[in-house]
Design a protein around this motif. Sequence first.
Motif, PDB file in Angstrom:
ATOM      1  N   GLN A   7     -51.078  33.867 -14.563  1.00 46.22           N
ATOM      2  CA  GLN A   7     -50.657  32.492 -14.835  1.00 46.22           C
ATOM      3  C   GLN A   7     -51.382  31.951 -16.065  1.00 46.22           C
ATOM      4  O   GLN A   7     -50.781  31.284 -16.916  1.00 46.22           O
ATOM      5  CB  GLN A   7     -50.955  31.605 -13.619  1.00 46.22           C
ATOM      6  CG  GLN A   7     -50.063  31.880 -12.420  1.00 46.22           C
ATOM      7  CD  GLN A   7     -50.474  31.053 -11.213  1.00 46.22           C
ATOM      8  OE1 GLN A   7     -51.654  30.985 -10.853  1.00 46.22           O
ATOM      9  NE2 GLN A   7     -49.504  30.428 -10.562  1.00 46.22           N
ATOM     10  N   GLU A  58     -60.271  18.067 -12.020  1.00 48.40           N
ATOM     11  CA  GLU A  58     -59.559  19.226 -12.561  1.00 48.40           C
ATOM     12  C   GLU A  58     -60.528  20.346 -12.918  1.00 48.40           C
ATOM     13  O   GLU A  58     -60.221  21.535 -12.734  1.00 48.40           O
ATOM     14  CB  GLU A  58     -58.758  18.813 -13.800  1.00 48.40           C
ATOM     15  CG  GLU A  58     -57.556  17.931 -13.497  1.00 48.40           C
ATOM     16  CD  GLU A  58     -57.901  16.455 -13.428  1.00 48.40           C
ATOM     17  OE1 GLU A  58     -59.110  16.119 -13.338  1.00 48.40           O
ATOM     18  OE2 GLU A  58     -56.977  15.627 -13.454  1.00 48.40           O
ATOM     19  N   LYS A  61     -61.473  21.977  -9.707  1.00 47.40           N
ATOM     20  CA  LYS A  61     -60.336  22.789  -9.233  1.00 47.40           C
ATOM     21  C   LYS A  61     -60.272  24.098 -10.011  1.00 47.40           C
ATOM     22  O   LYS A  61     -60.106  25.177  -9.417  1.00 47.40           O
ATOM     23  CB  LYS A  61     -59.028  22.020  -9.403  1.00 47.40           C
ATOM     24  CG  LYS A  61     -57.811  22.829  -8.957  1.00 47.40           C
ATOM     25  CD  LYS A  61     -56.502  22.078  -9.131  1.00 47.40           C
ATOM     26  CE  LYS A  61     -55.313  22.951  -8.724  1.00 47.40           C
ATOM     27  NZ  LYS A  61     -54.013  22.243  -8.855  1.00 47.40           N
ATOM     28  N   ALA A 149     -54.371  23.594 -14.845  1.00 47.95           N
ATOM     29  CA  ALA A 149     -53.001  23.282 -15.250  1.00 47.95           C
ATOM     30  C   ALA A 149     -52.124  24.532 -15.235  1.00 47.95           C
ATOM     31  O   ALA A 149     -50.955  24.482 -14.822  1.00 47.95           O
ATOM     32  CB  ALA A 149     -53.006  22.653 -16.642  1.00 47.95           C
ATOM     33  N   SER A 151     -52.344  27.029 -13.296  1.00 48.20           N
ATOM     34  CA  SER A 151     -52.000  27.378 -11.910  1.00 48.20           C
ATOM     35  C   SER A 151     -50.799  26.582 -11.417  1.00 48.20           C
ATOM     36  O   SER A 151     -50.167  26.939 -10.423  1.00 48.20           O
ATOM     37  CB  SER A 151     -53.199  27.127 -10.985  1.00 48.20           C
ATOM     38  OG  SER A 151     -53.410  25.730 -10.785  1.00 48.20           O
ATOM     39  N   GLU A 152     -50.475  25.496 -12.130  1.00 48.30           N
ATOM     40  CA  GLU A 152     -49.310  24.669 -11.805  1.00 48.30           C
ATOM     41  C   GLU A 152     -48.165  24.918 -12.784  1.00 48.30           C
ATOM     42  O   GLU A 152     -47.184  24.168 -12.824  1.00 48.30           O
ATOM     43  CB  GLU A 152     -49.714  23.186 -11.831  1.00 48.30           C
ATOM     44  CG  GLU A 152     -50.808  22.845 -10.823  1.00 48.30           C
ATOM     45  CD  GLU A 152     -51.353  21.437 -11.017  1.00 48.30           C
ATOM     46  OE1 GLU A 152     -50.841  20.718 -11.912  1.00 48.30           O
ATOM     47  OE2 GLU A 152     -52.265  21.045 -10.272  1.00 48.30           O
ATOM     48  N   ARG A 154     -48.276  24.919 -16.194  1.00 49.92           N
ATOM     49  CA  ARG A 154     -48.289  24.128 -17.431  1.00 49.92           C
ATOM     50  C   ARG A 154     -49.076  24.847 -18.524  1.00 49.92           C
ATOM     51  O   ARG A 154     -50.270  25.111 -18.358  1.00 49.92           O
ATOM     52  CB  ARG A 154     -48.889  22.747 -17.163  1.00 49.92           C
ATOM     53  CG  ARG A 154     -47.990  21.867 -16.304  1.00 49.92           C
ATOM     54  CD  ARG A 154     -48.562  20.480 -16.113  1.00 49.92           C
ATOM     55  NE  ARG A 154     -49.625  20.476 -15.113  1.00 49.92           N
ATOM     56  CZ  ARG A 154     -50.833  19.958 -15.296  1.00 49.92           C
ATOM     57  NH1 ARG A 154     -51.147  19.436 -16.474  1.00 49.92           N
ATOM     58  NH2 ARG A 154     -51.728  19.973 -14.325  1.00 49.92           N
TER      59      ARG A 154
END
Length: 439
Positions: A7, A58, A61, A149, A151-152, A154
């Motif tokens: 990712q 963030e 995370k 980001a 991991s989502e 983006r």
Amino acid sequence: MPSLAEQVRQAGVVGAGGGGFPAHVKLAAKADTVIANGAECEPLLHKDAAVMEYFAAEIVKGMRLSMEAVGAQSGVVGVKAKNKEAVEAIQAACKGTPVRAHLLGDYYPAGDEYDLVYTVTGRLIPPAGIPIQVGCIVNNVETLVNIAAASEGRPVLEKTLTLAGAVKRPLTLTVPIGSTFRDVIEATGGFATPDPVLCIGGLMMGETTDNLDAPVTKTTTGVVVLPRNHHVIERKLKPAKTQAKIGKSACDQCRYCTEYCPRFLLGYAVEPHQVMRSLAFTSTGKDYWNQWAALCCSCGLCTLYACPEELFPKEACDDSKAEMRRENLKWSGKTDIKPHPMREGRRVPIKTLMKKLAIQQYDHPAHLEKVSYQPKRAVLALKQNAGAANLPLVKAGERVGAGQQVGAIPEKALGAIIHAPFAGVVEAVTEKHIILNRA
């Protein structure tokens, strides 16, 4: 579901603190400790402090995702104690997690990986080695935000950076990658000097240029603008041959450059004063003298702070390392490392360094501000990372969407892909850039 490393690779995440090492490579390793580098020691730059203050959740995370990926049990955020808002935000975000804050002093260069790993863990990276060899992975705090980001889904499209020095509005802001410094600074108030020179990445380790249209990249931490007649700029703009001639004629081997060298004080075989001796040799001696530069971190402390004669030992070390690469010479010095007993006593406080550089008048907080800035044009460097440059995937006249991949790394090469920061039409593709106009 793809791994975190995949990712992150697809998102084009690199070391956002200036190094630009592709982050997915580190996430494919195994380590017991993940360290977030928020030391930020370049004078006048405040990007990392701002990122920690506003994006602490963030960061944590990204830390926890990284720890899970590499099998680490410990996570540490290195942050300077003076950045109280950042410290409070990080400590709050760390509550109930295996991540903790480690408070650092306000000295230069606290952000050197070798120094930070030793300060946080007590482990010494092997000479010419990397943190993973002592079970550690180190990432800049903004890199961890980008990992979260990724991991989502983006990709990296923006960069947070500080505008400092001779600008009318010192601040930290987030801009699309590919924005030019001229456009960003003019959009936020303009230059405060009629003849500006840019120190991209900072005064100590950054690139000095009078090209105001240089683009922001994934590794840009900030820019310090100074007048062309500022003494530091006059020194930095001296041609390399002139710097070497001055050193050849004037170095009296006082050793101050070595005695203040942070790597030397950690116990590594870095001795800039010996590298300066290589300036006096032509066909003999360099194989020996250059070895004393091989482990140099190019912090610039020797040139801009330590040398009483204002010579250029850092630049001599850079030349020596470049010559070793050309000749394929490897470091072959001692492997036993023991920190110098005077290491703590020779720390250089940031305020003392700023006084030496004569930049106290530019010392402003430069807080993070939300600025409505949408450039009409982006200049995307094909190489924004350690390793290989991107191969362009687009052609002039082609329409692209925001976040679309526009570059690819050659097969089996180290690198990080780039994406379009906004929707637009490709104006041109050159050897070094993709130029994009907003649709």
